[in-house]
Design a protein around this motif. Structure first.
Motif, PDB file in Angstrom:
ATOM      1  N   GLY A 409       0.765  -1.000  -0.157  1.00 21.11           N
ATOM      2  CA  GLY A 409      -0.037   0.056   0.323  1.00 21.11           C
ATOM      3  C   GLY A 409       0.510   1.260   0.053  1.00 21.11           C
ATOM      4  N   ALA A 410       1.820   1.155   0.684  1.00 16.29           N
ATOM      5  CA  ALA A 410       3.146   2.214   0.715  1.00 16.29           C
ATOM      6  C   ALA A 410       3.017   2.523  -0.587  1.00 16.29           C
ATOM      7  CB  ALA A 410       3.826   2.108   1.963  1.00 16.29           C
ATOM      8  N   LYS A 411       3.093   2.087  -1.505  1.00 15.62           N
ATOM      9  CA  LYS A 411       4.638   1.762  -2.557  1.00 15.62           C
ATOM     10  C   LYS A 411       3.418   2.792  -2.999  1.00 15.62           C
ATOM     11  CE  LYS A 411       7.968  -0.594  -3.633  1.00 15.62           C
ATOM     12  NZ  LYS A 411       8.925   0.390  -4.100  1.00 15.62           N
ATOM     13  N   GLY A 412       2.009   3.246  -3.231  1.00 15.93           N
ATOM     14  CA  GLY A 412       1.224   4.182  -3.966  1.00 15.93           C
ATOM     15  C   GLY A 412       0.848   4.559  -3.202  1.00 15.93           C
ATOM     16  N   GLN A 413      -0.466   5.635  -3.570  1.00 15.93           N
ATOM     17  CA  GLN A 413      -0.538   6.520  -2.388  1.00 15.93           C
ATOM     18  C   GLN A 413      -2.054   5.630  -2.214  1.00 15.93           C
ATOM     19  OE1 GLN A 413       0.096   7.905  -5.656  1.00 15.93           O
ATOM     20  NE2 GLN A 413       1.946   8.380  -4.627  1.00 15.93           N
ATOM     21  N   ALA A 414      -1.412   5.335  -0.908  1.00 21.96           N
ATOM     22  CA  ALA A 414      -2.379   4.334  -0.395  1.00 21.96           C
ATOM     23  C   ALA A 414      -3.136   3.517  -1.462  1.00 21.96           C
ATOM     24  CB  ALA A 414      -3.229   5.044   0.533  1.00 21.96           C
ATOM     25  N   ALA A 415      -2.441   2.280  -2.080  1.00 20.19           N
ATOM     26  CA  ALA A 415      -3.441   1.756  -3.574  1.00 20.19           C
ATOM     27  C   ALA A 415      -4.025   0.874  -2.747  1.00 20.19           C
ATOM     28  CB  ALA A 415      -2.166   0.906  -4.222  1.00 20.19           C
ATOM     29  N   ASP A 416      -4.995   0.317  -3.575  1.00 19.73           N
ATOM     30  CA  ASP A 416      -6.138  -0.261  -3.072  1.00 19.73           C
ATOM     31  C   ASP A 416      -5.645  -1.998  -3.415  1.00 19.73           C
ATOM     32  OD1 ASP A 416      -8.501   1.667  -3.013  1.00 19.73           O
ATOM     33  OD2 ASP A 416      -8.785   1.307  -4.471  1.00 19.73           O
ATOM     34  N   VAL A 417      -5.854  -2.178  -2.780  1.00 22.83           N
ATOM     35  CA  VAL A 417      -5.156  -4.402  -2.101  1.00 22.83           C
ATOM     36  C   VAL A 417      -6.293  -5.057  -2.744  1.00 22.83           C
ATOM     37  CG1 VAL A 417      -4.178  -5.294  -0.996  1.00 22.83           C
ATOM     38  CG2 VAL A 417      -3.265  -3.628  -1.113  1.00 22.83           C
ATOM     39  N   LEU A 418      -5.705  -5.925  -3.464  1.00 15.23           N
ATOM     40  CA  LEU A 418      -6.739  -7.394  -3.930  1.00 15.23           C
ATOM     41  C   LEU A 418      -6.293  -8.586  -3.349  1.00 15.23           C
ATOM     42  CD1 LEU A 418      -9.656  -8.042  -5.240  1.00 15.23           C
ATOM     43  CD2 LEU A 418      -8.587  -7.905  -6.827  1.00 15.23           C
ATOM     44  N   VAL A 419      -6.741  -9.329  -2.575  1.00 13.25           N
ATOM     45  CA  VAL A 419      -5.720 -10.284  -2.680  1.00 13.25           C
ATOM     46  C   VAL A 419      -6.446 -11.883  -2.689  1.00 13.25           C
ATOM     47  CG1 VAL A 419      -4.789 -11.961  -0.980  1.00 13.25           C
ATOM     48  CG2 VAL A 419      -4.239  -9.380  -0.503  1.00 13.25           C
ATOM     49  N   MET A 420      -5.406 -11.989  -4.085  1.00 16.18           N
ATOM     50  CA  MET A 420      -6.537 -13.626  -4.067  1.00 16.18           C
ATOM     51  C   MET A 420      -6.068 -15.000  -3.881  1.00 16.18           C
ATOM     52  SD  MET A 420      -6.683 -13.164  -8.668  1.00 16.18           S
ATOM     53  CE  MET A 420      -4.754 -13.784  -9.408  1.00 16.18           C
ATOM     54  N   THR A 421      -7.128 -15.987  -3.663  1.00 13.16           N
ATOM     55  CA  THR A 421      -6.612 -16.989  -3.115  1.00 13.16           C
ATOM     56  C   THR A 421      -7.301 -18.257  -3.884  1.00 13.16           C
ATOM     57  OG1 THR A 421      -6.177 -17.886  -1.367  1.00 13.16           O
ATOM     58  CG2 THR A 421      -8.091 -16.304  -1.069  1.00 13.16           C
ATOM     59  N   ALA A 422      -7.040 -19.296  -3.819  1.00 14.86           N
ATOM     60  CA  ALA A 422      -7.185 -20.572  -4.515  1.00 14.86           C
ATOM     61  C   ALA A 422      -7.574 -21.797  -3.602  1.00 14.86           C
ATOM     62  CB  ALA A 422      -6.103 -20.731  -5.144  1.00 14.86           C
ATOM     63  N   THR A 423      -7.511 -20.961  -2.286  1.00 14.33           N
ATOM     64  CA  THR A 423      -7.680 -22.337  -0.976  1.00 14.33           C
ATOM     65  C   THR A 423      -8.919 -21.529  -0.360  1.00 14.33           C
ATOM     66  OG1 THR A 423      -5.629 -21.901  -0.447  1.00 14.33           O
ATOM     67  CG2 THR A 423      -7.391 -23.147   0.372  1.00 14.33           C
ATOM     68  N   PRO A 424     -10.308 -21.857  -1.222  1.00 17.81           N
ATOM     69  CA  PRO A 424     -11.620 -21.988  -0.615  1.00 17.81           C
ATOM     70  C   PRO A 424     -11.061 -22.354   0.990  1.00 17.81           C
ATOM     71  CG  PRO A 424     -11.224 -23.765  -2.124  1.00 17.81           C
ATOM     72  CD  PRO A 424     -10.399 -23.891  -2.267  1.00 17.81           C
ATOM     73  N   ILE A 425     -11.985 -21.238   1.894  1.00 12.50           N
ATOM     74  CA  ILE A 425     -12.130 -21.252   3.661  1.00 12.50           C
ATOM     75  C   ILE A 425     -13.606 -21.321   3.451  1.00 12.50           C
ATOM     76  CG2 ILE A 425     -10.991 -20.732   4.962  1.00 12.50           C
ATOM     77  CD1 ILE A 425      -8.917 -19.023   3.708  1.00 12.50           C
ATOM     78  N   PRO A 426     -13.879 -21.914   4.527  1.00 13.87           N
ATOM     79  CA  PRO A 426     -15.186 -21.936   5.512  1.00 13.87           C
ATOM     80  C   PRO A 426     -15.768 -20.292   5.975  1.00 13.87           C
ATOM     81  CG  PRO A 426     -13.675 -23.806   5.966  1.00 13.87           C
ATOM     82  CD  PRO A 426     -13.002 -22.941   4.682  1.00 13.87           C
ATOM     83  N   ARG A 427     -16.901 -20.347   5.486  1.00 12.31           N
ATOM     84  CA  ARG A 427     -17.110 -19.227   5.887  1.00 12.31           C
ATOM     85  C   ARG A 427     -16.940 -18.432   7.235  1.00 12.31           C
ATOM     86  NH1 ARG A 427     -21.798 -15.749   6.256  1.00 12.31           N
ATOM     87  NH2 ARG A 427     -21.291 -13.422   6.644  1.00 12.31           N
ATOM     88  N   SER A 428     -16.457 -19.866   8.063  1.00 19.49           N
ATOM     89  CA  SER A 428     -16.077 -18.946   9.906  1.00 19.49           C
ATOM     90  C   SER A 428     -14.670 -18.911   9.560  1.00 19.49           C
ATOM     91  CB  SER A 428     -16.879 -19.885  10.667  1.00 19.49           C
ATOM     92  OG  SER A 428     -16.091 -21.359  10.148  1.00 19.49           O
ATOM     93  N   LEU A 429     -13.751 -19.097   9.291  1.00 18.13           N
ATOM     94  CA  LEU A 429     -12.232 -19.717   9.117  1.00 18.13           C
ATOM     95  C   LEU A 429     -12.333 -18.396   8.474  1.00 18.13           C
ATOM     96  CD1 LEU A 429     -11.069 -23.117   9.021  1.00 18.13           C
ATOM     97  CD2 LEU A 429     -11.897 -21.701  10.732  1.00 18.13           C
ATOM     98  N   ALA A 430     -13.171 -18.290   7.281  1.00 20.95           N
ATOM     99  CA  ALA A 430     -12.722 -16.783   6.563  1.00 20.95           C
ATOM    100  C   ALA A 430     -12.573 -16.734   6.989  1.00 20.95           C
ATOM    101  CB  ALA A 430     -13.416 -17.076   4.978  1.00 20.95           C
ATOM    102  N   LEU A 431     -13.415 -15.480   8.128  1.00 22.30           N
ATOM    103  CA  LEU A 431     -13.955 -14.526   9.053  1.00 22.30           C
ATOM    104  C   LEU A 431     -13.043 -13.776  10.283  1.00 22.30           C
ATOM    105  CD1 LEU A 431     -17.986 -15.117   9.278  1.00 22.30           C
ATOM    106  CD2 LEU A 431     -16.556 -12.926   7.681  1.00 22.30           C
TER     107      LEU A 431
END
Length: 694
Positions: A409-431
């Protein structure tokens, strides 16, 4: 923010509690108990029925029984190592109390012949004579009231007894103050939960087995407190991150339209929805912090690229980061035709770029002539500057912690961040793990993806498997052959892969390649490149190929000793095939006999390709800590809450925490101040720091 005064007694030294000295204090550390407040959340895990019976005739041994007896004769041990016996008689029957290594004078005092005593312990039959070995309790009739009819059983550690834990817990409980309520009043009323102090008192004094279950209102309330405190911490972190002003990036849709027109298929509804969610976030002046969760082959890359185009349409730049050079190259190769369709410039930057070539790229980046950069963590280096970085896409979350997200984030003027993951995680753990992020889920497969046929094969039929492989190779198909992590040692692993490589090479010839964790990176890249180019037809590998490699022509996946892999790993590995036009097969080769859990795992993989269903199964089989690998997941350790069984509570806690912070961002209202007390009680120092900063 300083600790509230009403909590001082709970943060005192352990030795201030009844029956706790320096030695016991040390022993308590084995239970994770360092302060009196920790004992409040050390709940009994089971209980013993100590209700009074008239005679041991009324029960079926072996079992625990509590009965009043008249003490009879003592029979001291005849020789060393033999037991000391005391005859006793209840209302209907005579039986023996048995003691080993006991001093006679002590037992004479404890059980004087001719007097009445209340004894409680486990009764068993030996040669049809009833015996109670080492009673748990021996009390005078007038002390009988001290024994609860249902006695709680606490977790223990070395050097500490049930009695010590119970005594210390009671002493800590006596200090617990009455506190203001931090749970939303509507929720509290709807669930019918007790207040905090009542919940603690009830949880430490269960009256029956039912009171020990996680569905009991007192336990549910305490579990909710934990989840709520955790979600408050994450929400404060999220609010803090978003407080950092972002840049509103509003796309025109022009470049996206060009790309969509060039595709041979239409995006899925899930992809369209995810792109809309991301674009909406990017249009806000706040920083985006979003997780894009998609199963293997759900088309995350297209979504990420369309998001990067929003940044470019808005006049900025985007960067896509991959954990390895191979993956960075693959992203570049996959995205190049899309970038061409959009008419923008896309470049790759890795550690391999040197000298003038690197200089030229850096200059183009600085001047804004490169619209999208694909790279490894080399883009973190000091001399890499963007003209106007708006969006950073990070591939594969597990190798990327919160601190790297911040750094990016510090590289840009507070760039937006999108993280991709291919590991499906059950909702409770994702939270639990990504509660500081907003989540978009891709839960549909793009059209044209053929299902993968998955078969379980016993290792005894290895010759058939190899025969099948030889025919497929003759038809021009490609295959992966994954060797197991036999032991934690890379060397053994490497030996098993080498061995399999040698045996396949003897049968199939030069078309067999090998890649494993011990190889230098350049050799690994070269071996992969030969496979991608189709020179190698069969790639023997350890699990290094689990993440991301894309070879559409590979349509066979053989997983050797499949039963020793975890569900998520098996699912990831299988996802390496099924990417091309031909139908694919995955062979799960197992070593018989299978354990019950091994069989269950393989059947789950065989019967479904839905990563979210697989991850829910995984959670119920292994538990939350294992699923993400607790060490690297930063998954919180909950004392009362059970993530597997109380997934629903986690979602309620998240919306409750976020709602409270919307109306009271600094926790200064009456309920906000109560919530601060909860954060202190549950050691959420991170949150406390964030409030004092904010």
């Amino acid at each position: 923010m300083s600790r509230p005064e009403i909590l001082f007694p709970l943060f005192a030294g352990m030795e201030t509690l009844d029956g706790v000295g320096p030695k016991t204090t040390k022993a308590f550390e084995g239970l994770g108990v360092q302060k009196p407040k920790d004992l409040l959340f050390l709940l009994p895990h089971s209980g013993v029925d100590r209700s009074r019976k008239a005679s041991i005739r009324d029960v079926v041994p072996p079992c625990t029984v509590t009965v009043e007896v008249e003490v009879g004769a003592h029979f001291p041990a005849r020789q060393k190592g033999r037991p000391y016996r005391v005859m006793v008689r209840d209302a209907a029957l005579e039986f023996q109390l048995v003691f080993f290594h006991a001093r006679g004078d002590y037992l004479q005092g404890l059980l004087p012949t001719g007097q009445r005593r209340l004894v409680s312990g486990r009764v068993e039959l030996f040669d049809s004579i009833a015996q109670m070995v080492h009673p748990d309790h021996v009390l005078r009739p007038e002390e009988a009231g001290d024994l609860p009819t249902f006695e709680p059983v606490y977790p223990l550690a070395a050097g500490i007894t049930q009695r010590q834990v119970a005594k210390a817990a009671a002493s800590a409980l006596a200090r617990a103050p009455s506190v203001a309520e931090w749970i939303d009043p509507g929720l509290l009323a709807r669930e019918g939960w007790p207040d905090w102090l009542a919940a603690l008192q009830s949880a430490h004094a269960p009256t029956d087995q039912q009171a020990l279950t996680f569905t009991h209102p007192a336990r549910q309330r305490l579990a909710y407190d934990e989840l709520f405190a955790h979600q408050l911490t994450l929400s404060l972190a999220r609010a803090n991150l978003r407080r950092g002003q972002g840049t509103a990036s509003i796309g025109t849709g022009a470049l996206q339209a060009k790309v969509l027109a060039s595709l041979p298929y239409a995006p899925t509804n899930a992809q369209t929805r995810a792109v809309a969610e991301i674009a909406q976030d990017m249009a806000q002046p706040l920083r985006m912090n979003r997780l894009l969760q998609g199963d293997v082959g759900s088309g995350k890359t297209l979504v990420a690229f369309l998001a990067l185009l929003v940044a470019v349409e808005a006049g900025g730049q985007g960067v896509m980061m991959a954990p390895t050079e191979i993956l960075a190259r693959q992203h570049r190769d996959g995205l190049a035709p899309l970038a061409e369709a959009a008419g923008i410039r896309l470049e790759l930057l890795t550690g391999r770029d040197k000298g003038t070539e690197r200089e030229a790229k850096l200059a183009a980046l600085r001047e804004g002539r490169i619209h999208i950069l694909v790279g490894t963590h080399a883009v973190f280096q000091k001399d890499v500057h963007f003209q106007d970085l708006r969006l950073a896409v990070v591939d594969e979350q597990h190798r990327f912690g919160v601190s790297q997200r911040m750094e990016l984030g510090a590289k840009g003027q507070a760039a937006d961040v999108l993280v991709m993951t291919a590991t499906p995680i059950p909702r409770s753990l994702a939270l639990a793990s990504y509660g500081d992020m907003d989540v978009s889920v891709l839960d549909e497969k793009p059209a044209g993806r053929k299902p993968i046929k998955t078969v379980m094969v016993s290792g005894a039929r290895m010759d058939e498997v190899i025969g099948h492989l030889a025919r497929a190779v003759a038809e021009g198909r490609q295959a992966y052959w994954v060797c197991p992590l036999v032991e934690e040692s890379e060397l053994v692993d490497y030996a098993s892969a080498e061995e399999r490589f040698a045996s396949l090479r003897a049968i199939l010839g030069e078309v067999v390649g090998l890649v494993h964790g011990q190889m230098p990176a350049a050799e690994k890249d070269a071996a992969m490149a030969r496979f991608v180019a189709g020179i190698t037809k069969v790639l023997v590998a350890t699990t290094v190929i689990e993440v991301g490699v894309n070879v559409p022509n590979a349509s066979i996946m053989v997983i050797e000793r499949a039963e020793i892999f975890g569900l998520a790993q098996l699912h990831q590995l299988r996802g390496r095939v099924g990417r091309g036009a031909v139908s694919s097969t995955c062979l799960l080769v197992y070593q018989a006999p299978l354990s019950e859990s091994g069989e269950r795992r393989l059947k789950v993989i065989r019967d479904t390709e839905d990563g979210f269903r697989i991850s829910e199964e995984d959670l119920s089989m292994r538990g939350a800590g294992d699923l993400i690998g607790t060490a690297q997941s930063g998954l919180p350790r909950f004392r009362v809450a059970d993530l597997e069984r109380q997934a629903g509570l986690m979602a309620v806690a998240q919306s409750d925490a976020r709602a409270l912070l919307v109306i009271d961002p600094d926790l200064t209202s009456q309920r906000g101040r109560a919530a601060r007390v909860l954060l202190w009680l549950l050691d959420q120092d991170r949150a406390i720091k964030l409030i004092s900063v904010g």
